[in-house]
Design a protein around this motif. Structure first.
Motif, PDB file in Angstrom:
ATOM      1  N   ASN A 460      12.623 -16.920   2.359  1.00  0.00           N
ATOM      2  CA  ASN A 460      12.377 -15.487   1.828  1.00  0.00           C
ATOM      3  C   ASN A 460      10.921 -15.030   2.024  1.00  0.00           C
ATOM      4  N   PRO A 461      10.741 -14.405   2.899  1.00  0.00           N
ATOM      5  CA  PRO A 461       9.198 -13.825   3.013  1.00  0.00           C
ATOM      6  C   PRO A 461       8.785 -13.077   1.594  1.00  0.00           C
ATOM      7  N   TRP A 462       9.778 -12.870   0.968  1.00  0.00           N
ATOM      8  CA  TRP A 462       9.344 -11.743  -0.259  1.00  0.00           C
ATOM      9  C   TRP A 462       8.542 -12.876  -1.324  1.00  0.00           C
ATOM     10  N   ASP A 463       9.025 -14.236  -0.977  1.00  0.00           N
ATOM     11  CA  ASP A 463       8.250 -14.991  -2.214  1.00  0.00           C
ATOM     12  C   ASP A 463       6.789 -15.076  -1.593  1.00  0.00           C
ATOM     13  N   GLN A 464       6.478 -14.944  -0.389  1.00  0.00           N
ATOM     14  CA  GLN A 464       4.914 -14.913  -0.141  1.00  0.00           C
ATOM     15  C   GLN A 464       4.473 -13.476  -0.081  1.00  0.00           C
ATOM     16  N   TYR A 465       5.185 -12.434   0.137  1.00  0.00           N
ATOM     17  CA  TYR A 465       4.861 -11.114  -0.045  1.00  0.00           C
ATOM     18  C   TYR A 465       4.249 -10.658  -1.542  1.00  0.00           C
ATOM     19  N   GLU A 466       4.957 -11.383  -2.561  1.00  0.00           N
ATOM     20  CA  GLU A 466       4.602 -11.198  -3.753  1.00  0.00           C
ATOM     21  C   GLU A 466       3.048 -11.687  -4.097  1.00  0.00           C
ATOM     22  N   THR A 467       2.480 -12.849  -3.407  1.00  0.00           N
ATOM     23  CA  THR A 467       1.369 -13.048  -3.695  1.00  0.00           C
ATOM     24  C   THR A 467       0.436 -12.357  -2.581  1.00  0.00           C
ATOM     25  N   ILE A 468       0.926 -11.799  -2.112  1.00  0.00           N
ATOM     26  CA  ILE A 468      -0.127 -10.967  -0.781  1.00  0.00           C
ATOM     27  C   ILE A 468      -0.470  -9.552  -1.313  1.00  0.00           C
ATOM     28  N   TYR A 469       0.905  -8.990  -1.578  1.00  0.00           N
ATOM     29  CA  TYR A 469       0.911  -7.468  -1.633  1.00  0.00           C
ATOM     30  C   TYR A 469       0.648  -7.158  -3.225  1.00  0.00           C
ATOM     31  N   THR A 470      -0.246  -7.444  -3.995  1.00  0.00           N
ATOM     32  CA  THR A 470      -0.569  -7.341  -5.269  1.00  0.00           C
ATOM     33  C   THR A 470      -0.847  -5.812  -5.679  1.00  0.00           C
ATOM     34  N   PRO A 471      -0.426  -5.040  -6.677  1.00  0.00           N
ATOM     35  CA  PRO A 471      -1.195  -3.717  -6.889  1.00  0.00           C
ATOM     36  C   PRO A 471      -2.454  -3.684  -6.791  1.00  0.00           C
ATOM     37  N   GLY A 472      -3.216  -2.703  -6.082  1.00  0.00           N
ATOM     38  CA  GLY A 472      -4.319  -2.362  -5.744  1.00  0.00           C
ATOM     39  C   GLY A 472      -5.138  -3.014  -4.654  1.00  0.00           C
ATOM     40  N   SER A 473      -4.202  -3.939  -3.874  1.00  0.00           N
ATOM     41  CA  SER A 473      -4.866  -4.813  -2.698  1.00  0.00           C
ATOM     42  C   SER A 473      -4.689  -3.704  -1.554  1.00  0.00           C
ATOM     43  N   VAL A 474      -5.534  -3.948  -0.649  1.00  0.00           N
ATOM     44  CA  VAL A 474      -5.452  -2.912   0.724  1.00  0.00           C
ATOM     45  C   VAL A 474      -5.019  -3.729   1.793  1.00  0.00           C
ATOM     46  N   HIS A 475      -4.165  -3.072   2.677  1.00  0.00           N
ATOM     47  CA  HIS A 475      -3.971  -3.881   3.699  1.00  0.00           C
ATOM     48  C   HIS A 475      -3.726  -2.544   4.912  1.00  0.00           C
ATOM     49  N   THR A 476      -3.797  -3.128   6.129  1.00  0.00           N
ATOM     50  CA  THR A 476      -3.530  -2.304   7.315  1.00  0.00           C
ATOM     51  C   THR A 476      -2.126  -2.082   7.854  1.00  0.00           C
ATOM     52  N   GLY A 477      -1.563  -0.964   8.111  1.00  0.00           N
ATOM     53  CA  GLY A 477      -0.397  -0.939   8.321  1.00  0.00           C
ATOM     54  C   GLY A 477      -0.069   0.334   9.255  1.00  0.00           C
ATOM     55  N   LYS A 478       1.254   0.395  10.191  1.00  0.00           N
ATOM     56  CA  LYS A 478       1.375   1.523  11.296  1.00  0.00           C
ATOM     57  C   LYS A 478       2.405   2.436  10.562  1.00  0.00           C
ATOM     58  N   ILE A 479       2.329   3.459  10.774  1.00  0.00           N
ATOM     59  CA  ILE A 479       3.312   4.459  10.425  1.00  0.00           C
ATOM     60  C   ILE A 479       4.432   4.133  11.686  1.00  0.00           C
ATOM     61  N   THR A 480       5.662   3.815  11.215  1.00  0.00           N
ATOM     62  CA  THR A 480       6.686   3.515  12.315  1.00  0.00           C
ATOM     63  C   THR A 480       7.792   4.515  12.072  1.00  0.00           C
ATOM     64  N   GLU A 481       7.988   5.165  10.891  1.00  0.00           N
ATOM     65  CA  GLU A 481       9.246   6.072  10.727  1.00  0.00           C
ATOM     66  C   GLU A 481       8.315   7.203   9.896  1.00  0.00           C
ATOM     67  N   SER A 482       8.814   8.530  10.253  1.00  0.00           N
ATOM     68  CA  SER A 482       8.386   9.680   9.557  1.00  0.00           C
ATOM     69  C   SER A 482       9.415  10.568   9.196  1.00  0.00           C
ATOM     70  N   MET A 483       9.691  11.255   7.983  1.00  0.00           N
ATOM     71  CA  MET A 483      10.480  11.886   7.155  1.00  0.00           C
ATOM     72  C   MET A 483      10.086  12.877   6.375  1.00  0.00           C
ATOM     73  N   ASP A 484      10.877  13.756   5.834  1.00  0.00           N
ATOM     74  CA  ASP A 484      10.370  14.682   5.057  1.00  0.00           C
ATOM     75  C   ASP A 484       9.835  14.234   3.570  1.00  0.00           C
ATOM     76  N   LYS A 485      10.505  13.274   3.185  1.00  0.00           N
ATOM     77  CA  LYS A 485      10.096  12.643   1.890  1.00  0.00           C
ATOM     78  C   LYS A 485       8.843  11.613   1.841  1.00  0.00           C
ATOM     79  N   GLY A 486       8.589  11.343   3.275  1.00  0.00           N
ATOM     80  CA  GLY A 486       7.436  10.265   3.282  1.00  0.00           C
ATOM     81  C   GLY A 486       7.614   9.652   4.466  1.00  0.00           C
ATOM     82  N   ALA A 487       7.041   8.179   4.782  1.00  0.00           N
ATOM     83  CA  ALA A 487       6.923   7.594   5.731  1.00  0.00           C
ATOM     84  C   ALA A 487       6.941   6.175   5.544  1.00  0.00           C
ATOM     85  N   VAL A 488       7.612   5.402   6.556  1.00  0.00           N
ATOM     86  CA  VAL A 488       7.791   3.803   6.505  1.00  0.00           C
ATOM     87  C   VAL A 488       6.760   3.364   7.199  1.00  0.00           C
TER      88      VAL A 488
END
Length: 589
Positions: A460-488
Motif C-alpha cells: 500500500n503506497p499510502w503507508d509511504q505517502y504518509e511520510t512524504i506528503y506532510t502538511p506544509g511540504s512542497v512537491h512538483t505535480g502536473k495538472i492531469t484533469e480539470s473541472m469546475d470545482k478544481g483540478a486533479v
C-alpha cells in the motif's frame, strides 16, 4: 356429281310433241326450280351427314346431296385409317359456294363441334367416356377425348401415387369429365374418380369392421416426411413417423420401403372423416420395459446424442430409451451457455444417471459429475492469500467478474483494483477476455463465489505517502484533469492530489491550466480516505509573508524545514531514507 334419284316428271309435260320432234316450250326458271327441288336443303355453319364417294392420298370427296360435292383434305381423316368409299361421315358446312363455285366442307370442325357437345353432355349426365392418352405434360397427361385434347392431372390417374407416368402413354382408358372451362374450351378428366366410386362401398364395408387394437396386414403405398400410408385393401391408413419406431428416426425410409407388406395395429379411426391412425412400433414391447432392472441413480451410461436444444441434449442409451442432459449439468460453471457449446447430434457421450423414473419413463443425466466439483476442495486449491491468474469474463458498475477455472468464479470489487488510481468503471482498468493477476481475499463456499483483489498484490503506497506528503511540504505535480470545482494533480512521487480553483491561481494572477507542471504545497493529508489537498498559490504567498511577519515580531524566526521537490524518479523504496534525512536535519537545527 348431282343426284337425280328424286326427280319427278312435270305433270303437264307433252310427250307426244317431244317424241315427234315438236318444240317444247319450258322456261329457264321453271327448269331451275325443278332442279333445285331435287337437292337437299342445307345451311352454312351446320353439321350434316355425307357419304364418301372418292378417296385418294390428298383428298376425300363427300356427297351431302347438294348440287356440288365437297372436297376435304385427307389429313382430317388420319385418325381413321379404315375409312372407305360409302362410309357415312359428319361434315361441317363452311361455305355453300366459294369463288370457284365449290362447296367448302370440314370434317375436323364437325368432329370438334360434335365432340364439344358430347363432352358437355358427359359432364351433365356424369357419363363414363373413353379416351386415348397421347403424351405426358407438366403435372399430368394429355388425353384425346372425341378428338379434343383434355388434361388428366397426375393426381387423378389413380388412387395410388404414380411413380412412372410414361407407362400410361398410348393407353386407352375410361374417364369422367370433372371440369370444363367454356370460355377457353379446356377440359379436365379423371380416372381416379371412377376407381374411388368403386372403392367407396368397399371402404365403408372395411371401416365398419375396424376396431382399436386390431392387427391388420397392409402394403406400404406412399412414404412422406411425416409418415407412411398403408393400403389395407381398399382403404388407406397413416403411420405417423413417431409411431414407426420406439427410437427417434429422421426419415421413414429408415424403417420401411415402398410396396413392403407389413403388419400394423389400429390406434384410432374416424368413420366420418375416413381417417385411420396406424402403429408399427406398438407391435413390439416398449424399450423401457426391457431396461436393465439393476440400473440406478449414480450409474454411468453411454449413448448417442439424438436431439439438441438450447436447454439441453437428449441422449439415446438404447433404442427408445432416452435421457436429458440439461445444460446446467454439462459444466460446473454457472455462466449461462447453450447446450450446443458442449456437444452436437451424433456425438457418443458418457453420462451419470441423476434421476430415473420407470413409471413416467423419464431419465435425467449429467456429464459434469464425471469431473470433480472444484468447490469441494476450494480451500485447498484457492486458500485466502494465494495468488492466481484469472480471465476477465464481464464487468459491472461495482467490479469485475473473473474465472479462475471452469466452475470457479470470483469478483474483484472496483475498490480493490488500484491503491492510487480512482477507477470510475472497471472497463477503464482492463478488457473483457484479458488475463489479470488476483489474490484471494475471502471464500464464500455456499454461494460458490470468491472475493478477489488486485491492488493487494503490491504494498500500500499510502503507508509511504504518509511520510512524504506532510502538511506544509512542497512537491512538483502536473495538472492531469480539470473541472469546475478544481483540478486533479498527479504528483511526481506518486499518487494524486486535488486543488480548488483559488489554489490554482499563479503568481501573475492567471489560472493554472491543464498539462502545466507546477510546485504544490500539501494543505491536508488524510490516509483513511486517500485524500491529498494541494495548493499552488501557497507556495509563493508564504514566501512573501515571511519578511513582513519577522519585522513585526509576530512570527518565530525558526521555520519548520520542508522536504521539497523530491526527484520524480525516486522509488518508494527510497522514501525511508528521505524520512531519516528529514529527521536528522531537524535534530541538527
Amino acid at each position: 356429281m348431282a343426284n337425280f334419284e328424286n326427280v319427278n316428271p312435270l305433270s303437264d309435260f307433252n310427250w307426244d310433241e317431244f317424241e315427234h320432234g315438236s318444240k317444247v316450250e319450258v322456261s329457264k326458271d321453271e327448269l331451275t326450280k325443278a332442279y333445285d327441288e331435287t337437292l337437299n336443303k342445307i345451311q352454312e355453319h351446320q353439321v350434316v351427314e355425307g357419304t364418301v364417294i372418292s378417296i385418294d392420298k390428298k383428298e376425300v370427296v363427300i356427297n351431302i346431296g347438294y348440287k356440288s360435292d365437297g372436297i376435304i383434305p385427307a389429313s382430317e381423316f388420319r385418325y381413321n385409317p379404315e375409312l372407305a368409299i360409302g362410309d357415312k361421315v359428319e361434315v361441317y358446312v363452311e361455305n355453300q359456294e366459294d369463288k370457284s363455285g365449290q362447296l367448302v366442307l370440314s370434317h375436323k370442325k364437325a368432329r370438334l363441334q360434335k365432340s364439344w357437345e358430347n363432352i358437355n353432355k358427359a359432364l351433365e349426365n356424369d357419363e363414363i367416356i373413353q379416351g386415348y392418352i397421347k403424351s405426358r405434360t407438366k403435372g399430368g397427361m394429355i388425353v384425346d377425348v372425341f378428338g379434343i385434347e383434355a388434361f388428366l392431372p397426375g393426381s387423378q390417374i389413380d388412387v395410388h401415387p404414380i411413380r412412372d407416368y410414361d407407362v400410361f402413354v398410348g393407353k386407352t382408358m375410361e374417364f369422367k369429365v370433372v371440369k370444363i372451362n367454356q370460355e377457353f374450351r379446356n377440359v379436365v378428366v379423371s380416372h381416379k374418380a371412377l376407381i374411388e366410386a368403386e372403392l367407396e362401398a368397399q371402404r365403408k364395408e372395411i371401416i365398419s369392421h375396424l376396431e382399436k387394437g386390431q392387427i391388420l396386414e397392409g402394403v406400404v403405398k406412399n412414404i412422406t416426411s411425416y409418415g407412411v400410408f398403408v393400403d389395407l385393401g381398399g382403404v388407406d391408413g397413416l403411420i405417423h413417423i413417431t409411431d414407426l419406431s420406439w427410437g427417434r428416426i429422421n426419415d421413414p425410409h429408415e424403417v420401411v420401403e415402398l410396396d413392403q407388406k407389413i403388419n400394423v395395429v389400429i390406434l384410432d379411426f374416424d368413420e366420418e372423416k375416413k381417417r385411420i391412425a396406424l402403429g408399427l412400433k406398438q407391435l413390439t414391447a416398449h424399450p423401457w420395459d426391457a431396461l436393465d432392472e439393476n440400473l440406478k441413480v449414480g450409474d454411468h451410461v453411454k449413448g448417442k446424442v439424438v436431439v439438441m436444444a438450447d436447454y439441453g441434449a437428449f441422449v439415446e442409451i438404447q433404442p427408445g430409451v432416452e435421457g436429458l442432459i440439461h445444460v446446467s449439468e454439462m459444466s460446473w460453471s454457472q455462466h449461462l451457455r447453450s447446450a450446443q457449446d458442449f456437444m452436437k447430434v451424433g456425438d457418443e457421450v458418457e453420462a451419470v444417471i441423476l434421476t430415473l423414473d420407470r413409471e413416467e419413463r423419464k431419465m435425467s443425466l449429467g456429464i459434469k459429475q464425471l469431473r470433480e466439483d472444484p468447490w469441494e476442495t476450494i480451500e485447498m486449491k484457492y486458500p485466502v492469500g494465494s495468488k492466481h491468474q484469472a480471465k476477465v469474463r464481464n464487468f459491472t458498475n461495482f467490479g469485475i467478474f473473473v474465472e479462475l477455472e471452469e466452475g470457479v468464479d470470483g469478483l474483484i470489487h472496483i475498490s480493490d483494483l488500484s491503491w492510487t488510481k480512482k477507477v470510475k468503471h472497471p472497463s477503464e482498468f482492463t478488457t473483457q477476455g484479458a488475463d489479470i493477476d488476483v489474490i484471494v481475499l475471502e471464500i464464500d463456499k455456499e454461494n460458490r463465489r470468491l472475493s478477489l483483489g488486485h491492488k493487494q498484490l503490491e504494498p500500500n503506497p499510502w503507508d509511504q505517502y504518509e511520510t512524504i506528503y506532510t502538511p506544509g511540504s512542497v512537491h512538483t505535480g502536473k495538472i492531469t484533469e480539470s473541472m469546475d470545482k478544481g483540478a486533479v494533480i498527479t504528483l511526481n512521487e506518486g499518487g494524486e492530489g486535488f486543488a480548488t480553483p483559488k489554489h490554482l491561481v499563479k503568481e501573475d494572477g492567471s489560472q493554472a491550466q491543464l498539462g502545466e507542471e507546477l510546485p504544490f504545497m500539501v494543505i491536508e493529508f488524510v490516509k483513511e480516505t486517500k485524500r491529498i489537498i494541494l495548493s499552488h498559490s501557497r507556495t509563493f504567498e508564504d514566501v512573501k509573508e515571511e519578511p513582513r511577519r519577522s519585522r513585526g515580531g509576530n512570527r518565530k524566526t525558526e521555520q519548520q524545514p520542508q522536504v521539497n521537490n523530491i526527484a520524480a524518479g525516486t522509488s518508494l523504496g527510497d522514501l525511508d531514507v528521505l524520512a531519516d534525512l528529514k529527521k536528522k536535519m531537524e535534530e541538527g537545527k
